[in-house]
Motif scaffolding. Structure first.
Motif, PDB file in Angstrom:
ATOM      1  N   GLY A   1     -38.204  18.861  28.644  1.00  0.00           N
ATOM      2  CA  GLY A   1     -37.731  20.060  27.956  1.00  0.00           C
ATOM      3  C   GLY A   1     -38.834  21.086  27.804  1.00  0.00           C
TER       4      GLY A   1
ATOM      5  N   ARG B   1     -30.261  19.378  30.051  1.00  0.00           N
ATOM      6  CA  ARG B   1     -31.366  18.648  29.445  1.00  0.00           C
ATOM      7  C   ARG B   1     -30.871  17.395  28.730  1.00  0.00           C
ATOM      8  NH1 ARG B   1     -34.921  21.407  27.223  1.00  0.00           N
ATOM      9  NH2 ARG B   1     -34.323  23.457  27.959  1.00  0.00           N
TER      10      ARG B   1
ATOM     11  N   SER C   1     -31.414  17.441  22.823  1.00  0.00           N
ATOM     12  CA  SER C   1     -31.287  18.705  22.110  1.00  0.00           C
ATOM     13  C   SER C   1     -31.676  18.475  20.659  1.00  0.00           C
ATOM     14  CB  SER C   1     -29.846  19.222  22.195  1.00  0.00           C
ATOM     15  OG  SER C   1     -29.668  20.375  21.403  1.00  0.00           O
TER      16      SER C   1
ATOM     17  N   GLU D   1     -33.017  25.727  17.049  1.00  0.00           N
ATOM     18  CA  GLU D   1     -32.990  24.795  18.178  1.00  0.00           C
ATOM     19  C   GLU D   1     -34.228  25.072  19.019  1.00  0.00           C
ATOM     20  OE1 GLU D   1     -30.248  23.388  22.002  1.00  0.00           O
ATOM     21  OE2 GLU D   1     -29.590  25.031  20.710  1.00  0.00           O
TER      22      GLU D   1
ATOM     23  N   GLU E   1     -36.400  24.364  22.413  1.00  0.00           N
ATOM     24  CA  GLU E   1     -36.269  23.871  23.780  1.00  0.00           C
ATOM     25  C   GLU E   1     -37.630  23.515  24.357  1.00  0.00           C
ATOM     26  OE1 GLU E   1     -33.752  26.087  26.327  1.00  0.00           O
ATOM     27  OE2 GLU E   1     -32.087  26.095  24.908  1.00  0.00           O
TER      28      GLU E   1
END
Length: 377
Positions: free
Chosen positions: A189, A207, A210, A275, A277
């Motif tokens: 990621g 991916r 998460s 979130e 990444e």
């Protein structure tokens, strides 16, 4: 109470109270011809391990009989080292700072265990925390006969880190195969950020993991959704040997997606969902402070993603009772007080790729929306 293996519900907890003192540490070195032979004992330690203690601190440790050469205590700082000599420095047992010890199990199977880490507990050994860590509680749990872990010889280990002040989901692997897979999920990621190729954009959509956090920040965010792409690098900082992570144009790529959940104009604060990444150290704290909204209660990061106070030229040569440096007067990354919680994790199972697992860590009351609070009443 102790949890049974393969428990998925209801939630259960485990943990053993910390002993008053830890067991101390032993650091081993072997003198090599190329660089160390011919040095004095004090020169060796004060130059090679200058981040551990100032010169006077190493002198104290030598005079205190904490260093041996080939098994014999040596108290002469000017003793000459020769090729092949074996050196051992004994860091004496000490009382570590207070830390919680109970860990809640959110999910567990034969390959992994997901824990709900409380704020104030360090994940891996470092600095003053060598025993009071998540890793030690996992090792103590595995050594007891309360689960099949002891029989299998399994030694669960965290596969990523959460800051000491951060609470929430911490993934731990129970097998080598799971450890390799989970570590790859996190690494993949992060490696995709900054690469705009179509292939990587498509891979990003697929991916394997998460991560969603809750955070409470200072001020009112006007935009409902914000994408932050500020690179993160390091700078010299007192008390942080490898450098402090900060917002830096020359740093490594990082990406955070921020969504406003609730605004409180009366208290001048905003509840957000983030979130990430990528997984740069202290990424959320740095990114939110970079856009002008540091985490509420964060003692370290200020607007712009930089430390609140900094003087790179000042070096404190005073030393503590054990010879090491005194605790820095300025805030350091491990200091707590902010509100950040790893709330949800969705991932492909490390050994059963077709299985998707969603893990949720209960929210602290201060990080719930008003509607979520009302639902619990």
């Amino acid at each position: 109470m102790l949890c049974n293996n393969n428990s998925r519900s209801p939630l259960c907890s485990f943990g053993s109270p910390w002993p008053d003192l830890n067991e101390g540490l032993f650091y081993n070195d072997v003198v090599s011809t190329s660089s160390d032979s011919g040095l004095t004992l004090i020169h060796f330690y004060s130059s090679k391990y200058k981040n551990s203690a100032p010169l006077q601190g190493w002198l104290q440790r030598i005079h205190n009989g904490q260093i041996t050469i080939d098994g014999e205590v040596v108290k002469e700082p000017k003793a000459i080292l020769r090729d092949g000599m074996e050196l051992v420095y004994h860091r004496l047992p000490w009382r570590e700072p207070d830390a919680p010890y109970l860990l809640q199990v959110l999910y567990e199977d034969d390959d992994m265990v997901a824990l709900n880490k409380p704020p104030g507990l360090q994940v891996l050994p470092g600095g003053l925390f060598q025993q009071r860590t998540v890793l030690m509680q996992l090792q103590w749990r595995a050594s007891k006969g309360s689960s099949s872990l002891a029989i299998q010889g399994s030694h669960p280990v965290p596969v990523h880190r959460l800051g000491r002040g951060t609470s929430g989901i911490l993934l731990c692997a129970k097998t080598k195969v799971a450890k390799t897979s989970l570590a790859a999920y996190f690494a993949d990621g992060t490696s995709l950020i900054g690469d705009s190729s179509n292939a990587n954009m498509e891979q990003s959509k697929r991916r394997k993991i998460s991560k969603i956090y809750r955070a409470l920040v200072n001020g009112i965010l006007n935009q409902d959704k914000i994408i932050i792409k500020q690179p993160i690098g390091t700078m010299r900082y007192p008390g942080v040997a490898k450098g402090l992570y900060v917002a830096s144009p020359s740093g490594k790529p990082a990406l955070s997606k921020v969504e406003v959940l609730e605004r409180d104009s009366q208290l001048n604060q905003t509840l957000v969902q983030v979130e990430i990444e990528s997984g740069r150290p202290h990424q959320i704290r740095i990114h939110l402070s970079f856009i002008g909204h540091p985490l509420l209660g964060d003692p370290l990061y200020d607007v712009g993603g930089q430390p609140m106070c900094f003087d790179s030229e000042h070096e404190d040569e005073s030393f503590a009772e054990d010879g090491g440096y005194e605790r820095p007067a300025k805030p350091v990354p491990g200091d707590c007080g902010y509100y950040l919680h790893a709330h949800q994790l969705v991932l492909s199972h490390p050994t059963k790729n077709e299985q998707v697992i969603k893990i949720t860590a209960p929210l602290p009351s201060i990080l719930r929306t008003q509607a979520e609070t009302e639902e619990l009443m």
